[in-house]
Design an enzyme around this catalytic site. Structure first.
Site, PDB file in Angstrom:
ATOM      1  N   ASP A   1      39.311  27.339  36.225  1.00 44.18           N
ATOM      2  CA  ASP A   1      38.029  27.999  35.943  1.00 44.18           C
ATOM      3  C   ASP A   1      36.999  27.019  35.394  1.00 44.18           C
ATOM      4  OD1 ASP A   1      36.428  30.329  35.973  1.00 44.18           O
ATOM      5  OD2 ASP A   1      36.765  30.657  33.847  1.00 44.18           O
TER       6      ASP A   1
ATOM      7  N   SER B   1      31.717  34.300  35.562  1.00 41.67           N
ATOM      8  CA  SER B   1      32.656  34.441  36.668  1.00 41.67           C
ATOM      9  C   SER B   1      32.754  35.913  37.055  1.00 41.67           C
ATOM     10  CB  SER B   1      34.042  33.916  36.269  1.00 41.67           C
ATOM     11  OG  SER B   1      33.995  32.564  35.884  1.00 41.67           O
TER      12      SER B   1
ATOM     13  N   GLN C   1      35.967  31.116  44.009  1.00 38.47           N
ATOM     14  CA  GLN C   1      35.341  31.911  42.956  1.00 38.47           C
ATOM     15  C   GLN C   1      33.903  32.249  43.328  1.00 38.47           C
ATOM     16  OE1 GLN C   1      33.696  30.701  38.723  1.00 38.47           O
ATOM     17  NE2 GLN C   1      35.886  31.100  38.499  1.00 38.47           N
TER      18      GLN C   1
END
Length: 289
Positions: free
Chosen positions: A205, A229, A279
């Site tokens: 991440d 996110s 993502q």
């Protein structure tokens, strides 16, 4: 957190029942819970309900609400399927009885099959020839923008070495890709692949959404964007060694509608592809008053 040991402590969860677990949070500089932490803790919770020789091969998650740093996160695991070769688990994360995150993860028994992979980029600079985030702070901290310096000053258990460091004082649009080496700080004892996958999930991440900002860097930056996110997917392919540097090669095919999309591949130093990540994140310009 300053070492691999401190990261491992964050991944450990308190077991409440056979399918319920509870975790605590540590800041990475943001006032809300880091998405990589929730991803890794949720995968850890799912693994606690796997009682056969099965390894995670994919996960898909949605971030629904911002997590509070000072409130424990409750993870509840539901078994969706337990077949002869695959098991699928759903993990729901809650705080104050509000669902903040959901994850589905699939686990597979080891099997023989055909193998191929795409190669890593040729002629990538090696980590020994690059500056780390710590080096950048130590060498250029006095001239860095205040927010950049504050971000780099946060203690982290991972060292990052980007192959290209943009000059924050010379804002210009950049290509929509990046290559970043990373490695855990401190010695790493032998650990099973399932735990290494959880650590890799935590790290995945970092850096990824920033690539979607690159093509707009002459105007957009972390200070004038609302970012978060939205979803995160990951696929695990092969085993790897956490004692050596790993390369995260990232690209952003598209951004629009206040969202940015990025995807990346994680390689060993020898060019072995160990995982892929995708993502989508919020990239909402902040209107100036």
């Amino acid at each position: 957190m300053t070492s691999a040991h401190s990261l491992l402590q964050i991944l450990q969860l308190k077991q409440i029942t056979d399918c319920q677990f509870e975790g605590v949070s540590k800041t990475v500089g943001s006032p809300i819970v880091f998405g990589g932490q929730v991803l890794a803790q949720a995968l850890h919770a799912a693994y606690q309900t796997i009682h056969t020789n099965r390894l995670a091969h994919s996960l898909h998650a949605y971030f629904l609400e911002a997590g509070q740093l000072d409130v424990p996160i409750r993870y509840e695991v539901t078994s969706m399927r337990n077949g002869g070769s695959f098991s699928v688990k759903r993990v729901t994360a809650t705080q104050n009885k509000k669902t903040i995150f959901i994850l589905s993860a699939s686990f597979h028994i080891p099997e023989h099959g055909y193998t191929h992979q795409i190669p890593s980029k040729p002629d990538i600079k090696q980590p020994e020839d690059l500056l780390s985030w710590t080096d950048i702070l130590n060498n250029y901290g006095s001239v860095l923008p205040a927010k950049t310096k504050a971000f780099l000053e946060i203690p982290r258990p991972i060292e990052f070495k980007p192959t290209h460091v943009p000059n924050p004082l010379n804002r210009k649009d950049l290509p929509p890709y990046a290559d970043v080496w990373f490695k855990l700080k401190g010695p790493v004892a032998h650990m099973e692949l399932e735990l290494k996958q959880q650590i890799l999930t935590y790290i995945s991440d970092y850096n990824i959404l920033s690539v979607a900002i690159h093509p707009h860097a002459s105007e957009a930056h972390w200070g004038n964007l609302q970012t978060a996110s939205l979803d995160h997917s990951m696929w695990f392919f092969r085993d790897f060694d956490l004692n050596d540097w790993l390369l995260f090669s990232i690209e952003s095919p598209s951004s629009g509608n206040a969202r940015g999309f990025a995807r990346g591949h994680i390689y060993t130093r020898q060019g072995v592809l160990v995982a892929s990540v995708a993502q989508e994140g919020l990239m909402r310009p902040i209107k100036q008053a």
